[in-house]
Design an enzyme around this catalytic site. Structure first.
Site, PDB file in Angstrom:
ATOM      1  N   LYS A   1       0.847  -1.203   0.000  1.00  0.00           N
ATOM      2  CA  LYS A   1       0.000   0.000   0.000  1.00  0.00           C
ATOM      3  C   LYS A   1       0.879   1.248   0.000  1.00  0.00           C
ATOM      4  O   LYS A   1       1.889   1.310   0.722  1.00  0.00           O
ATOM      5  CB  LYS A   1      -0.890  -0.019   1.238  1.00  0.00           C
ATOM      6  CG  LYS A   1      -1.902   1.119   1.311  1.00  0.00           C
ATOM      7  CD  LYS A   1      -2.748   1.005   2.578  1.00  0.00           C
ATOM      8  CE  LYS A   1      -3.829   2.052   2.649  1.00  0.00           C
ATOM      9  NZ  LYS A   1      -4.641   1.953   3.878  1.00  0.00           N
TER      10      LYS A   1
ATOM     11  N   SER B   1      -9.497   1.710   2.847  1.00  0.00           N
ATOM     12  CA  SER B   1      -8.666   2.466   1.937  1.00  0.00           C
ATOM     13  C   SER B   1      -7.613   1.621   1.211  1.00  0.00           C
ATOM     14  O   SER B   1      -7.088   2.032   0.178  1.00  0.00           O
ATOM     15  CB  SER B   1      -7.958   3.575   2.707  1.00  0.00           C
ATOM     16  OG  SER B   1      -7.152   3.030   3.741  1.00  0.00           O
TER      17      SER B   1
ATOM     18  N   SER C   1      -9.604  -0.597   7.091  1.00  0.00           N
ATOM     19  CA  SER C   1      -9.100  -0.478   5.722  1.00  0.00           C
ATOM     20  C   SER C   1      -8.422  -1.708   5.155  1.00  0.00           C
ATOM     21  O   SER C   1      -8.120  -1.728   3.963  1.00  0.00           O
ATOM     22  CB  SER C   1      -8.152   0.703   5.610  1.00  0.00           C
ATOM     23  OG  SER C   1      -8.902   1.876   5.570  1.00  0.00           O
TER      24      SER C   1
HETATM   25  N1  GLN Z   1     -12.670   4.064   6.333  1.00  0.00           N
HETATM   26  C1  GLN Z   1     -12.085   4.486   7.562  1.00  0.00           C
HETATM   27  C2  GLN Z   1     -11.727   5.946   7.485  1.00  0.00           C
HETATM   28  O1  GLN Z   1     -12.034   6.524   6.493  1.00  0.00           O
HETATM   29  C3  GLN Z   1     -10.906   3.637   7.888  1.00  0.00           C
HETATM   30  C4  GLN Z   1      -9.658   4.060   7.256  1.00  0.00           C
HETATM   31  C5  GLN Z   1      -8.509   3.151   7.537  1.00  0.00           C
HETATM   32  O2  GLN Z   1      -8.664   2.102   8.161  1.00  0.00           O
HETATM   33  N2  GLN Z   1      -7.334   3.572   7.131  1.00  0.00           N
HETATM   34  O3  GLN Z   1     -11.175   6.505   8.366  1.00  0.00           O
END
Ligand code: GLN
Length: 495
Positions: free
Chosen positions: A82, A157, A181
């Site tokens: 990532k 994400s 994410s």
């Molecule tokens: N979707 C969550 C957010 O927008 C989690 C993001 C993540 O785990 N990096 O914060």
């Protein structure tokens, strides 16, 4: 020697064995995955950077070393990383315009450990900007696409790494899980996605979003692969003071102790608003575990629904502070102006996308002296409360289960206009970040959607530091055929 479509379907554990025994070359393995990338990456946008030459050099080097007698645990396993994890010499942008052109001078600890184990880093994968989002639609590069259905998001994400593993462009993917994410995209594309216990895996070299709750996590297509990768990257790291080594042994014979296990099905995760195919998959999981004589009862976590609000307060507050370093001086592209420093600073900060700006502003507000006790402090106290609710559940149960997400992958564009709708995608994943416990998303079935099938998933949640429990239970589900991740070609053709 195998056909390249067979190689990309092979799990990492088998690849490592074949490369170590010189039955196959690391270079040959890599070429099979590179071929998939060149064929499908334009359509899926899993990778934002592919290090073709660097990966080739490394794979050949591993082949030479093996001939000389060097042994590796993950020989020649291609890894997708990532774009928020530092890999020395590869561009790191966090899906943002602000970092375009930045090349880190060092490896994150997880990368150093994977390299040492003989892995080949294939490239950097797409993410929502600074890992803020649930669909990859907040990436400055544009969204990744779900290989099961062109009209759907892959989740976020860490959507790029999830797609890379699901579509056979890498054997293993790394993501970061601050609020879900890793698990959410794993559930949307039908692979395993693990968020380790807080402190199990070093965060050194991970660009910080909300450091008190996030962990680097793993995407894989088999439990064996997940265990192998976890055992390589986890454990105390002098460069991250929050890390520790757990004292259970991953090589312990599986299935020996699970028969006496008790599992709790979390009522608050499996009620209203959960789509039928998700509930059916959960039920299938429950029935299978019962066949292995695991007792299952319903359990309440009374304040679970408040986790989302607390998560977003804590995550935004920490983000507003962490992202202060992107000012064009310490990090971030400098924007030269004729004006004064304030103007220059504003121009640099304007390079952030709208979701990041929203969070920096809301987070700074929540931390400001007049509002601190009303927002941040309250959320921090809530974290203690929810931790104690989990602890009391784990006094009676070895494992908790529920869905990873109330629905399968949603449509591209469906939630972009309403941030709250997007935030609601994380309702079942954020509690485990607030409490620091490990959780795995297991692909347990499919939903019939207009135009094809979409994966759905069940989440296995263990007490703090008990990844071994998760691996044992997930292995049972894998053996029973409840979960069987596949490599998929766009759109939904199983390879
Ligand atoms: N979707 C969550 C957010 O927008 C989690 C993001 C993540 O785990 N990096 O914060």
């Amino acid at each position: 020697m195998r056909h390249s479509s067979e190689i990309v379907r092979t799990d990492a554990t088998t690849i490592a064995k074949m490369v170590s025994s010189q039955e196959t070359q690391a270079r040959e393995v890599l070429e099979a995955f590179l071929e998939r990338i060149s064929r499908y990456n334009d359509a899926l946008r899993a990778f934002v950077y592919v290090d073709t030459e660097g990966a080739r050099t490394r794979a050949s080097e591993i082949d030479r070393e093996i001939k000389r007698g060097t042994t590796y645990r993950m020989a020649g396993v291609p890894i997708a990383v990532k774009d928020v994890i530092s890999v020395k010499g590869l561009p790191l942008t966090c899906g943002s315009k602000i970092l375009r052109g930045y090349v880190p001078p060092y490896d994150a600890t997880v990368i150093a450990r994977l390299r040492k184990a003989g892995c080949v880093i294939v490239g950097m994968t797409n993410t929502d900007e600074f890992a803020m989002g649930s669909s990859t639609e907040n990436s400055a590069y544009g969204p990744s696409i779900n290989p099961w259905m062109q009209s759907r998001v892959p989740g976020g994400s860490s959507g790029g790494s999830a797609v890379a593993v699901a579509a056979g462009m890498a054997a293993i993917g790394l993501g970061s899980d601050t609020g879900g994410s890793v698990r959410l995209p794993a559930s949307f594309v039908g692979v395993y996605g693990l968020k380790p216990s807080y402190g199990a895996v070093s965060r050194f070299g991970l660009v910080a979003f909300s450091n008190s709750i996030e962990q680097i996590g793993i995407f894989a297509r088999s439990i064996g692969d997940l265990k192998l990768t976890y055992s390589v990257i986890s454990g105390a790291d002098p460069l991250d003071g929050t890390t520790l080594t757990f004292d259970w042994n991953l090589t312990t014979e599986e299935g020996t102790k699970v028969n006496a296990f008790r599992a709790g099905k979390v009522i608050e995760m499996s009620g209203e608003g959960v789509e039928p195919p998700v509930l059916e998959a959960l039920d299938r999981t429950v029935q299978t575990l019962k066949r292995y004589s695991i007792q299952i009862e319903n359990v309440n976590i009374p304040h679970l629904e408040n986790c989302l609000a607390a998560y977003y307060l804590i995550a935004m507050s920490e983000a507003s502070s962490n992202l202060a370093r992107f000012d064009g001086v310490r990090y971030g592209n400098r924007v030269k102006t004729e004006g004064n420093w304030n103007e220059e600073y504003s121009r640099v900060r304007a390079l952030f996308g709208s979701e990041v700006k929203r969070r920096v502003i809301l987070g700074a507000h929540a931390l400001s002296s007049g509002f601190f006790s009303m927002y941040y402090d309250k959320a921090a106290r809530f974290r203690t409360l929810i931790k104690s609710e989990f602890e009391s559940a784990f006094r009676n149960y070895d494992l908790l289960i529920g869905p990873t997400s109330p629905s399968p992958a949603f449509r591209l564009g469906e939630r972009t206009l309403d941030p709250v709708q997007m935030y609601l995608s994380d309702v079942d994943t954020v509690p485990m970040n607030l409490t620091g416990v490990p959780a795995l998303s297991v692909p347990t079935g499919f939903a019939n959607a207009e135009g094809g099938l979409l994966p759905v998933a069940t989440q296995l949640i263990a007490p703090y530091g008990r990844e071994d429990t998760i691996f044992s239970i997930a292995s049972l589900l894998e053996k029973a055929g409840v979960s069987a991740p596949k490599v998929v070609n766009p759109w939904g053709n199983i390879l």
